[in-house]
Write a protein that holds these residues in place. Structure first.
Motif, PDB file in Angstrom:
ATOM      1  N   THR A 170      32.456  78.568  33.638  1.00 59.69           N
ATOM      2  CA  THR A 170      31.364  78.502  34.426  1.00 59.69           C
ATOM      3  C   THR A 170      30.137  78.055  32.939  1.00 59.69           C
ATOM      4  OG1 THR A 170      31.301  81.421  33.821  1.00 59.69           O
ATOM      5  CG2 THR A 170      31.604  79.841  35.599  1.00 59.69           C
ATOM      6  N   PRO A 171      28.954  78.859  33.635  1.00 60.86           N
ATOM      7  CA  PRO A 171      27.800  78.467  32.043  1.00 60.86           C
ATOM      8  C   PRO A 171      28.495  79.690  30.984  1.00 60.86           C
ATOM      9  CG  PRO A 171      27.006  77.931  34.434  1.00 60.86           C
ATOM     10  CD  PRO A 171      28.758  77.801  34.581  1.00 60.86           C
ATOM     11  N   GLU A 172      28.265  81.259  32.268  1.00 63.89           N
ATOM     12  CA  GLU A 172      28.411  81.692  31.406  1.00 63.89           C
ATOM     13  C   GLU A 172      29.495  82.353  30.141  1.00 63.89           C
ATOM     14  OE1 GLU A 172      28.146  86.747  32.177  1.00 63.89           O
ATOM     15  OE2 GLU A 172      28.700  85.327  33.454  1.00 63.89           O
ATOM     16  N   ARG A 173      30.459  81.738  30.546  1.00 62.44           N
ATOM     17  CA  ARG A 173      31.756  81.484  30.174  1.00 62.44           C
ATOM     18  C   ARG A 173      32.244  80.240  28.863  1.00 62.44           C
ATOM     19  NH1 ARG A 173      35.560  84.044  28.796  1.00 62.44           N
ATOM     20  NH2 ARG A 173      37.452  83.649  30.126  1.00 62.44           N
ATOM     21  N   VAL A 174      31.747  79.545  28.803  1.00 62.25           N
ATOM     22  CA  VAL A 174      31.375  78.637  28.362  1.00 62.25           C
ATOM     23  C   VAL A 174      30.519  78.567  27.217  1.00 62.25           C
ATOM     24  CG1 VAL A 174      31.501  75.702  27.981  1.00 62.25           C
ATOM     25  CG2 VAL A 174      32.356  77.003  29.866  1.00 62.25           C
ATOM     26  N   ASP A 175      29.182  78.569  28.062  1.00 63.87           N
ATOM     27  CA  ASP A 175      28.216  78.314  27.097  1.00 63.87           C
ATOM     28  C   ASP A 175      27.766  79.754  26.203  1.00 63.87           C
ATOM     29  OD1 ASP A 175      27.473  75.766  27.724  1.00 63.87           O
ATOM     30  OD2 ASP A 175      26.747  76.281  29.584  1.00 63.87           O
ATOM     31  N   TRP A 176      28.199  80.908  27.131  1.00 65.20           N
ATOM     32  CA  TRP A 176      27.589  82.063  26.221  1.00 65.20           C
ATOM     33  C   TRP A 176      28.344  82.718  25.360  1.00 65.20           C
ATOM     34  CZ3 TRP A 176      26.010  85.102  23.109  1.00 65.20           C
ATOM     35  CH2 TRP A 176      26.371  86.737  23.132  1.00 65.20           C
ATOM     36  N   GLU A 177      30.496  83.262  25.929  1.00 66.74           N
ATOM     37  CA  GLU A 177      31.124  83.696  25.920  1.00 66.74           C
ATOM     38  C   GLU A 177      31.788  82.905  25.103  1.00 66.74           C
ATOM     39  OE1 GLU A 177      32.896  85.547  29.091  1.00 66.74           O
ATOM     40  OE2 GLU A 177      31.128  86.607  29.431  1.00 66.74           O
ATOM     41  N   GLY A 178      31.661  81.555  25.042  1.00 65.32           N
ATOM     42  CA  GLY A 178      32.593  80.617  24.717  1.00 65.32           C
ATOM     43  C   GLY A 178      32.121  80.763  22.667  1.00 65.32           C
ATOM     44  N   VAL A 179      31.040  80.137  22.835  1.00 61.01           N
ATOM     45  CA  VAL A 179      30.071  80.286  21.982  1.00 61.01           C
ATOM     46  C   VAL A 179      29.827  81.476  20.700  1.00 61.01           C
ATOM     47  CG1 VAL A 179      27.304  79.777  21.142  1.00 61.01           C
ATOM     48  CG2 VAL A 179      28.819  78.338  22.533  1.00 61.01           C
ATOM     49  N   ARG A 180      29.761  82.339  21.695  1.00 59.91           N
ATOM     50  CA  ARG A 180      29.573  83.625  21.161  1.00 59.91           C
ATOM     51  C   ARG A 180      31.215  83.998  20.077  1.00 59.91           C
ATOM     52  NH1 ARG A 180      30.435  88.628  24.632  1.00 59.91           N
ATOM     53  NH2 ARG A 180      32.163  87.343  24.958  1.00 59.91           N
ATOM     54  N   ASN A 181      32.028  83.750  20.751  1.00 59.40           N
ATOM     55  CA  ASN A 181      33.150  84.131  20.435  1.00 59.40           C
ATOM     56  C   ASN A 181      33.767  83.229  19.491  1.00 59.40           C
ATOM     57  OD1 ASN A 181      34.253  85.821  22.198  1.00 59.40           O
ATOM     58  ND2 ASN A 181      35.095  84.576  23.699  1.00 59.40           N
ATOM     59  N   LEU A 182      33.430  81.450  19.124  1.00 61.12           N
ATOM     60  CA  LEU A 182      33.826  80.871  18.298  1.00 61.12           C
ATOM     61  C   LEU A 182      32.888  81.551  17.249  1.00 61.12           C
ATOM     62  CD1 LEU A 182      34.362  77.730  17.481  1.00 61.12           C
ATOM     63  CD2 LEU A 182      32.301  77.329  18.364  1.00 61.12           C
ATOM     64  N   VAL A 183      31.804  81.067  16.958  1.00 65.05           N
ATOM     65  CA  VAL A 183      31.097  81.715  15.894  1.00 65.05           C
ATOM     66  C   VAL A 183      31.587  82.905  15.507  1.00 65.05           C
ATOM     67  CG1 VAL A 183      28.303  82.773  14.815  1.00 65.05           C
ATOM     68  CG2 VAL A 183      28.801  80.589  16.971  1.00 65.05           C
ATOM     69  N   SER A 184      32.102  84.194  15.940  1.00 66.09           N
ATOM     70  CA  SER A 184      32.241  85.212  15.469  1.00 66.09           C
ATOM     71  C   SER A 184      33.480  85.094  15.024  1.00 66.09           C
ATOM     72  CB  SER A 184      32.152  86.336  16.506  1.00 66.09           C
ATOM     73  OG  SER A 184      31.469  86.320  17.160  1.00 66.09           O
ATOM     74  N   ALA A 185      34.308  83.469  14.616  1.00 66.81           N
ATOM     75  CA  ALA A 185      35.699  83.249  14.077  1.00 66.81           C
ATOM     76  C   ALA A 185      35.402  83.008  13.749  1.00 66.81           C
ATOM     77  CB  ALA A 185      36.841  82.985  15.025  1.00 66.81           C
ATOM     78  N   LEU A 186      34.224  82.345  13.265  1.00 66.47           N
ATOM     79  CA  LEU A 186      34.606  80.811  12.015  1.00 66.47           C
ATOM     80  C   LEU A 186      34.153  81.996   9.998  1.00 66.47           C
ATOM     81  CD1 LEU A 186      31.777  78.651  13.475  1.00 66.47           C
ATOM     82  CD2 LEU A 186      34.606  78.298  12.975  1.00 66.47           C
ATOM     83  N   PRO A 187      34.071  81.023   9.666  1.00 72.76           N
ATOM     84  CA  PRO A 187      34.430  81.705   7.677  1.00 72.76           C
ATOM     85  C   PRO A 187      33.174  81.458   7.810  1.00 72.76           C
ATOM     86  CG  PRO A 187      35.738  79.181   8.627  1.00 72.76           C
ATOM     87  CD  PRO A 187      35.131  79.774   9.709  1.00 72.76           C
ATOM     88  N   ARG A 188      32.413  83.175   7.012  1.00 73.32           N
ATOM     89  CA  ARG A 188      31.438  82.903   6.818  1.00 73.32           C
ATOM     90  C   ARG A 188      30.903  81.441   5.088  1.00 73.32           C
ATOM     91  NH1 ARG A 188      28.425  84.956  10.049  1.00 73.32           N
ATOM     92  NH2 ARG A 188      31.133  84.233  11.348  1.00 73.32           N
ATOM     93  N   SER A 189      32.213  80.953   5.075  1.00 81.07           N
ATOM     94  CA  SER A 189      32.041  80.065   3.593  1.00 81.07           C
ATOM     95  C   SER A 189      31.660  78.817   4.382  1.00 81.07           C
ATOM     96  CB  SER A 189      33.356  79.739   3.136  1.00 81.07           C
ATOM     97  OG  SER A 189      34.132  79.348   4.441  1.00 81.07           O
ATOM     98  N   LEU A 190      31.568  78.760   5.582  1.00 81.68           N
ATOM     99  CA  LEU A 190      31.166  76.823   6.416  1.00 81.68           C
ATOM    100  C   LEU A 190      29.931  76.718   6.176  1.00 81.68           C
ATOM    101  CD1 LEU A 190      32.240  75.792   8.787  1.00 81.68           C
ATOM    102  CD2 LEU A 190      30.534  76.774  10.261  1.00 81.68           C
ATOM    103  N   SER A 191      29.095  74.646   5.955  1.00 78.51           N
ATOM    104  CA  SER A 191      28.580  75.085   5.166  1.00 78.51           C
ATOM    105  C   SER A 191      27.555  73.926   6.653  1.00 78.51           C
ATOM    106  CB  SER A 191      28.630  73.262   4.876  1.00 78.51           C
ATOM    107  OG  SER A 191      29.751  73.352   3.837  1.00 78.51           O
ATOM    108  N   ARG A 192      27.784  74.377   7.942  1.00 73.11           N
ATOM    109  CA  ARG A 192      26.790  74.103   8.481  1.00 73.11           C
ATOM    110  C   ARG A 192      28.130  74.054   9.976  1.00 73.11           C
ATOM    111  NH1 ARG A 192      22.233  70.669   9.128  1.00 73.11           N
ATOM    112  NH2 ARG A 192      22.355  70.695   6.518  1.00 73.11           N
ATOM    113  N   ILE A 193      26.779  74.675  11.190  1.00 71.16           N
ATOM    114  CA  ILE A 193      27.410  74.281  12.918  1.00 71.16           C
ATOM    115  C   ILE A 193      26.236  74.159  13.397  1.00 71.16           C
ATOM    116  CG2 ILE A 193      26.656  77.007  12.841  1.00 71.16           C
ATOM    117  CD1 ILE A 193      28.734  76.607  14.722  1.00 71.16           C
ATOM    118  N   ILE A 194      26.555  72.336  14.360  1.00 68.14           N
ATOM    119  CA  ILE A 194      25.850  71.908  15.284  1.00 68.14           C
ATOM    120  C   ILE A 194      25.943  72.261  16.193  1.00 68.14           C
ATOM    121  CG2 ILE A 194      25.242  69.601  15.221  1.00 68.14           C
ATOM    122  CD1 ILE A 194      24.574  70.386  12.869  1.00 68.14           C
ATOM    123  N   LEU A 195      24.814  72.695  16.673  1.00 61.80           N
ATOM    124  CA  LEU A 195      25.579  73.503  18.126  1.00 61.80           C
ATOM    125  C   LEU A 195      24.735  72.447  19.757  1.00 61.80           C
ATOM    126  CD1 LEU A 195      26.590  75.519  20.464  1.00 61.80           C
ATOM    127  CD2 LEU A 195      24.135  76.517  19.952  1.00 61.80           C
TER     128      LEU A 195
END
Length: 329
Positions: A170-195
Protein backbone atom coordinates in the motif's frame (compact mmCIF):
# COMPACT_ATOMS: atom_id res chain seq x y z
CA UNK A 1 -6.74 28.37 -11.33
CA UNK A 2 -9.12 25.96 -13.06
CA UNK A 3 -8.20 22.32 -13.25
CA UNK A 4 -9.46 19.80 -15.75
CA UNK A 5 -9.86 16.48 -14.00
CA UNK A 6 -9.84 13.23 -15.92
CA UNK A 7 -10.27 10.02 -13.98
CA UNK A 8 -9.34 6.62 -15.33
CA UNK A 9 -10.44 3.42 -13.56
CA UNK A 10 -7.54 1.93 -11.65
CA UNK A 11 -6.94 -1.76 -12.27
CA UNK A 12 -3.93 -3.96 -11.98
CA UNK A 13 -1.40 -2.99 -14.62
CA UNK A 14 -1.06 -5.49 -17.44
CA UNK A 15 1.83 -5.88 -19.85
CA UNK A 16 1.21 -3.05 -22.34
CA UNK A 17 1.28 -3.29 -26.12
CA UNK A 18 3.43 -0.50 -27.47
CA UNK A 19 3.39 0.99 -30.92
CA UNK A 20 6.69 1.16 -32.69
CA UNK A 21 6.66 4.94 -32.25
CA UNK A 22 8.18 4.29 -28.83
CA UNK A 23 10.97 2.33 -30.48
CA UNK A 24 11.95 4.95 -33.05
CA UNK A 25 15.59 5.42 -33.87
CA UNK A 26 15.56 8.58 -31.73
CA UNK A 27 16.36 7.54 -28.17
CA UNK A 28 15.58 9.74 -25.21
CA UNK A 29 19.14 9.11 -24.03
CA UNK A 30 20.59 11.21 -26.87
CA UNK A 31 23.84 13.08 -26.27
CA UNK A 32 25.20 16.41 -27.39
CA UNK A 33 28.47 16.24 -27.85
CA UNK A 34 36.33 -1.81 -7.50
CA UNK A 35 35.91 -2.59 -4.35
CA UNK A 36 34.02 -5.83 -3.57
CA UNK A 37 31.19 -6.27 -1.09
CA UNK A 38 31.93 -7.94 2.26
CA UNK A 39 32.22 -11.71 2.02
CA UNK A 40 29.19 -12.32 4.25
CA UNK A 41 27.02 -10.33 1.84
CA UNK A 42 28.45 -12.06 -1.19
CA UNK A 43 27.70 -15.42 0.42
CA UNK A 44 24.12 -14.57 1.43
CA UNK A 45 22.34 -11.82 -0.46
CA UNK A 46 24.35 -10.82 -3.51
CA UNK A 47 23.27 -12.36 -6.80
CA UNK A 48 26.33 -12.46 -9.03
CA UNK A 49 26.19 -11.09 -12.54
CA UNK A 50 28.66 -12.60 -14.99
CA UNK A 51 29.66 -11.61 -18.51
CA UNK A 52 27.24 -9.34 -20.33
CA UNK A 53 24.76 -10.88 -22.74
CA UNK A 54 21.48 -9.86 -24.27
CA UNK A 55 18.43 -11.32 -22.56
CA UNK A 56 16.97 -14.06 -24.75
CA UNK A 57 13.31 -13.33 -24.04
CA UNK A 58 13.25 -9.86 -25.58
CA UNK A 59 9.91 -8.53 -26.71
CA UNK A 60 9.20 -9.09 -30.40
CA UNK A 61 9.13 -5.72 -32.18
CA UNK A 62 10.10 -4.35 -35.54
CA UNK A 63 13.84 -4.22 -36.08
CA UNK A 64 15.34 -0.94 -34.90
CA UNK A 65 18.94 0.12 -35.40
CA UNK A 66 20.98 0.37 -32.23
CA UNK A 67 21.76 4.02 -31.40
CA UNK A 68 25.35 4.90 -32.17
CA UNK A 69 25.60 7.96 -29.93
CA UNK A 70 27.17 7.70 -26.50
CA UNK A 71 25.18 9.13 -23.56
CA UNK A 72 26.74 11.85 -21.45
CA UNK A 73 28.69 10.00 -18.73
CA UNK A 74 28.65 10.74 -15.04
CA UNK A 75 31.90 12.49 -14.25
CA UNK A 76 33.29 10.16 -11.57
CA UNK A 77 34.31 6.55 -12.14
CA UNK A 78 34.15 6.12 -8.36
CA UNK A 79 30.36 6.37 -8.23
CA UNK A 80 28.34 3.37 -7.11
CA UNK A 81 24.63 4.12 -7.53
CA UNK A 82 22.07 2.15 -5.54
CA UNK A 83 18.69 2.04 -7.29
CA UNK A 84 15.59 1.20 -5.26
CA UNK A 85 12.56 0.21 -7.33
CA UNK A 86 14.76 -0.74 -10.28
CA UNK A 87 12.18 -3.03 -11.90
CA UNK A 88 9.36 -0.47 -11.85
CA UNK A 89 8.32 1.78 -14.71
CA UNK A 90 10.81 4.60 -14.00
CA UNK A 91 13.38 2.39 -12.30
CA UNK A 92 13.87 0.14 -15.33
CA UNK A 93 14.77 3.16 -17.44
CA UNK A 94 17.13 4.54 -14.78
CA UNK A 95 18.99 1.23 -14.60
CA UNK A 96 19.12 0.72 -18.37
CA UNK A 97 20.52 4.19 -18.95
CA UNK A 98 23.12 3.97 -16.19
CA UNK A 99 24.27 0.57 -17.45
CA UNK A 100 24.63 2.05 -20.92
CA UNK A 101 26.82 4.80 -19.43
CA UNK A 102 29.01 2.23 -17.63
CA UNK A 103 28.06 3.54 -14.20
CA UNK A 104 28.51 0.96 -11.46
CA UNK A 105 25.16 -0.09 -10.03
CA UNK A 106 23.67 -1.94 -7.12
CA UNK A 107 19.99 -2.93 -7.06
CA UNK A 108 17.89 -3.76 -4.01
CA UNK A 109 15.05 -6.00 -5.20
CA UNK A 110 12.37 -8.15 -3.62
CA UNK A 111 12.87 -10.59 -6.49
CA UNK A 112 16.48 -10.50 -7.77
CA UNK A 113 15.69 -12.80 -10.69
CA UNK A 114 13.84 -9.94 -12.36
CA UNK A 115 17.16 -8.19 -12.88
CA UNK A 116 18.39 -10.92 -15.23
CA UNK A 117 15.10 -10.89 -17.13
CA UNK A 118 15.28 -7.14 -17.71
CA UNK A 119 18.97 -6.36 -17.90
CA UNK A 120 20.66 -9.61 -18.89
CA UNK A 121 23.75 -11.12 -17.30
CA UNK A 122 26.19 -8.43 -16.13
CA UNK A 123 29.66 -8.48 -14.62
CA UNK A 124 29.80 -8.22 -10.83
CA UNK A 125 31.64 -4.94 -10.90
CA UNK A 126 29.02 -3.36 -13.17
CA UNK A 127 25.79 -4.64 -11.60
CA UNK A 128 25.31 -6.08 -8.12
CA UNK A 129 21.87 -7.31 -7.09
CA UNK A 130 20.76 -7.77 -3.49
CA UNK A 131 17.57 -9.31 -2.20
CA UNK A 132 15.72 -6.99 0.16
CA UNK A 133 12.53 -5.07 0.84
CA UNK A 134 12.51 -1.49 2.13
CA UNK A 135 9.19 -2.14 3.88
CA UNK A 136 11.06 -4.43 6.28
CA UNK A 137 13.74 -2.58 8.22
CA UNK A 138 15.41 -5.85 9.24
CA UNK A 139 16.21 -6.49 5.54
CA UNK A 140 18.39 -3.39 5.36
CA UNK A 141 21.74 -4.61 6.64
CA UNK A 142 24.41 -1.87 6.76
CA UNK A 143 26.72 -4.00 4.62
CA UNK A 144 24.30 -3.52 1.70
CA UNK A 145 25.31 0.12 1.47
CA UNK A 146 29.08 -0.24 1.69
CA UNK A 147 30.67 1.54 -1.25
CA UNK A 148 27.41 3.23 -2.29
CA UNK A 149 27.89 6.92 -3.13
CA UNK A 150 24.46 7.82 -4.54
CA UNK A 151 20.91 6.49 -4.24
CA UNK A 152 17.94 6.82 -6.60
CA UNK A 153 14.67 5.77 -4.96
CA UNK A 154 11.78 5.35 -7.38
CA UNK A 155 9.51 2.96 -5.52
CA UNK A 156 5.75 3.35 -5.66
CA UNK A 157 2.37 1.69 -5.95
CA UNK A 158 -1.09 2.62 -7.23
CA UNK A 159 -3.03 5.51 -5.69
CA UNK A 160 -6.24 3.47 -5.53
CA UNK A 161 -6.76 -0.12 -4.34
CA UNK A 162 -5.73 -2.67 -6.93
CA UNK A 163 -4.07 -6.06 -7.09
CA UNK A 164 -0.75 -4.24 -6.78
CA UNK A 165 -1.72 -3.64 -3.16
CA UNK A 166 -1.60 -7.39 -2.52
CA UNK A 167 1.03 -8.41 0.00
CA UNK A 168 0.74 -5.17 1.98
CA UNK A 169 2.02 -3.09 -0.94
CA UNK A 170 0.00 0.00 0.00
CA UNK A 171 1.05 3.67 -0.23
CA UNK A 172 1.59 3.79 3.53
CA UNK A 173 3.92 0.80 3.47
CA UNK A 174 5.80 1.77 0.27
CA UNK A 175 5.85 5.57 0.12
CA UNK A 176 6.13 6.25 3.84
CA UNK A 177 7.45 3.27 5.80
CA UNK A 178 9.68 2.03 2.97
CA UNK A 179 11.26 5.45 2.44
CA UNK A 180 11.67 5.98 6.18
CA UNK A 181 13.36 2.58 6.62
CA UNK A 182 15.67 3.17 3.67
CA UNK A 183 16.76 6.65 4.70
CA UNK A 184 17.32 5.54 8.29
CA UNK A 185 19.69 2.81 7.09
CA UNK A 186 21.72 4.88 4.62
CA UNK A 187 25.30 5.85 5.54
CA UNK A 188 25.92 9.45 6.54
CA UNK A 189 28.73 9.56 3.96
CA UNK A 190 26.22 9.40 1.08
CA UNK A 191 26.80 12.04 -1.61
CA UNK A 192 23.15 12.30 -2.67
CA UNK A 193 19.77 10.61 -2.52
CA UNK A 194 17.30 11.27 -5.35
CA UNK A 195 13.69 10.61 -4.34
CA UNK A 196 10.91 10.32 -6.93
CA UNK A 197 7.69 11.65 -5.41
CA UNK A 198 4.67 13.30 -7.08
CA UNK A 199 3.18 16.66 -7.94
CA UNK A 200 0.32 17.68 -5.68
CA UNK A 201 1.79 16.44 -2.40
CA UNK A 202 1.42 19.86 -0.79
CA UNK A 203 -2.19 20.19 -2.00
CA UNK A 204 -3.71 16.90 -0.92
CA UNK A 205 -6.75 18.67 0.56
CA UNK A 206 -7.50 20.63 -2.62
CA UNK A 207 -9.25 19.53 -5.80
CA UNK A 208 -8.32 17.66 -7.89
CA UNK A 209 -5.57 16.33 -5.64
CA UNK A 210 -7.95 15.40 -2.83
CA UNK A 211 -9.51 12.80 -5.13
CA UNK A 212 -6.14 11.27 -5.93
CA UNK A 213 -5.41 11.29 -2.20
CA UNK A 214 -8.57 9.43 -1.16
CA UNK A 215 -6.43 6.51 0.05
CA UNK A 216 -3.53 8.64 1.27
CA UNK A 217 -0.96 8.33 -1.51
CA UNK A 218 -0.09 12.04 -1.58
CA UNK A 219 -0.05 12.26 2.20
CA UNK A 220 2.36 9.36 2.50
CA UNK A 221 4.61 10.62 -0.31
CA UNK A 222 4.82 13.98 1.47
CA UNK A 223 5.72 12.23 4.72
CA UNK A 224 8.47 10.40 2.85
CA UNK A 225 9.72 13.68 1.40
CA UNK A 226 9.78 15.33 4.82
CA UNK A 227 11.74 12.44 6.30
CA UNK A 228 14.36 12.76 3.56
CA UNK A 229 14.58 16.53 4.03
CA UNK A 230 15.00 16.24 7.79
CA UNK A 231 17.47 13.33 7.61
CA UNK A 232 20.53 15.51 7.14
CA UNK A 233 21.45 13.63 3.96
CA UNK A 234 22.13 15.54 0.73
CA UNK A 235 18.98 15.16 -1.35
CA UNK A 236 17.10 16.10 -4.49
CA UNK A 237 13.38 15.41 -4.84
CA UNK A 238 11.78 14.96 -8.27
CA UNK A 239 7.98 15.36 -8.42
CA UNK A 240 6.65 14.07 -11.74
CA UNK A 241 3.22 14.75 -13.13
CA UNK A 242 1.01 11.89 -14.30
CA UNK A 243 3.36 9.27 -15.71
CA UNK A 244 3.15 8.23 -19.37
CA UNK A 245 5.16 5.96 -21.69
CA UNK A 246 5.24 2.60 -19.96
CA UNK A 247 5.72 0.96 -17.61
CA UNK A 248 7.93 -1.20 -19.79
CA UNK A 249 7.10 -4.43 -18.01
CA UNK A 250 9.13 -7.45 -19.18
CA UNK A 251 11.11 -5.49 -21.75
CA UNK A 252 14.81 -6.24 -22.07
CA UNK A 253 17.78 -3.88 -21.86
CA UNK A 254 18.13 -3.25 -25.60
CA UNK A 255 14.44 -2.42 -25.95
CA UNK A 256 14.56 -0.03 -22.99
CA UNK A 257 17.47 1.84 -24.50
CA UNK A 258 15.59 2.33 -27.78
CA UNK A 259 12.40 3.62 -26.20
CA UNK A 260 11.46 7.22 -26.89
CA UNK A 261 8.90 9.73 -25.68
CA UNK A 262 7.59 10.33 -29.20
CA UNK A 263 6.92 14.03 -29.76
CA UNK A 264 6.82 14.85 -26.03
CA UNK A 265 10.55 15.26 -25.49
CA UNK A 266 10.67 18.85 -24.29
CA UNK A 267 10.91 19.31 -20.53
CA UNK A 268 9.16 21.78 -18.24
CA UNK A 269 10.56 22.08 -14.71
CA UNK A 270 9.06 24.13 -11.89
CA UNK A 271 9.17 24.59 -8.14
CA UNK A 272 6.53 25.29 -5.51
CA UNK A 273 4.17 22.46 -6.55
CA UNK A 274 2.54 24.58 -9.26
CA UNK A 275 2.78 22.31 -12.31
CA UNK A 276 -0.24 20.33 -13.48
CA UNK A 277 0.23 17.88 -16.33
CA UNK A 278 1.91 14.67 -17.37
CA UNK A 279 5.44 13.50 -17.97
CA UNK A 280 7.15 10.67 -19.79
CA UNK A 281 8.79 8.09 -17.56
CA UNK A 282 11.82 8.46 -19.83
CA UNK A 283 12.09 12.14 -18.90
CA UNK A 284 11.76 11.38 -15.17
CA UNK A 285 14.50 8.76 -15.36
CA UNK A 286 16.85 11.16 -17.14
CA UNK A 287 16.08 13.95 -14.64
CA UNK A 288 17.10 11.65 -11.77
CA UNK A 289 20.36 10.73 -13.48
CA UNK A 290 21.22 14.32 -14.36
CA UNK A 291 20.49 15.56 -10.82
CA UNK A 292 23.14 13.17 -9.49
CA UNK A 293 25.83 15.16 -11.23
CA UNK A 294 24.62 18.75 -10.91
CA UNK A 295 25.78 20.22 -7.60
CA UNK A 296 23.25 23.02 -7.33
CA UNK A 297 20.29 20.59 -7.42
CA UNK A 298 21.24 19.45 -3.91
CA UNK A 299 18.61 20.42 -1.35
CA UNK A 300 16.08 21.25 -4.08
CA UNK A 301 12.61 19.99 -5.00
CA UNK A 302 11.53 20.08 -8.65
CA UNK A 303 8.26 19.37 -10.40
CA UNK A 304 8.61 18.04 -13.93
CA UNK A 305 6.37 17.71 -17.00
CA UNK A 306 7.08 16.80 -20.59
CA UNK A 307 5.61 18.72 -23.51
CA UNK A 308 5.78 18.50 -27.31
CA UNK A 309 9.04 19.63 -28.82
CA UNK A 310 12.73 18.83 -28.85
CA UNK A 311 14.08 18.04 -25.40
CA UNK A 312 17.47 18.09 -23.67
CA UNK A 313 18.10 14.38 -24.18
CA UNK A 314 21.09 13.58 -22.00
CA UNK A 315 22.87 16.90 -22.56
CA UNK A 316 23.96 17.91 -19.05
CA UNK A 317 24.37 21.58 -19.96
CA UNK A 318 20.78 21.77 -21.17
CA UNK A 319 19.58 20.08 -17.99
CA UNK A 320 21.56 22.56 -15.93
CA UNK A 321 19.77 25.38 -17.73
CA UNK A 322 16.37 23.80 -17.04
CA UNK A 323 17.04 23.22 -13.35
CA UNK A 324 18.54 26.68 -12.93
CA UNK A 325 15.63 28.37 -14.70
CA UNK A 326 13.18 26.66 -12.33
CA UNK A 327 15.05 28.05 -9.31
CA UNK A 328 14.95 31.58 -10.74
CA UNK A 329 11.17 31.64 -11.23
Amino acid sequence: MAFKLSLTPITDLQIPTFHTQFLQNNPVFRTSSSSLLPRKLLDSKLVSRRKSSVCTNSLKQETVQTPTSTPTPLTSSNKRVLVIGGTGGVGQLVVASLLDRDVKLRLLLRNPEKATTLFGEQEDEKLQVIKGDTRNSEDLDPSMFEGVTHVICCTGTTAFPSRRWDGDNTPERVDWEGVRNLVSALPRSLSRIILVSSVGVTKSNELPWSIMNLFGVLKYKKMGEDFVINSGLPYTIIRPGRLTDGPYTSYDLNTLLKATAGERRAVLIGQGDKLVGEVSRLVVAEACIQALNIDFTEGQIYEINSVPGDGPGSDTEKWKDLFKAAQLQ
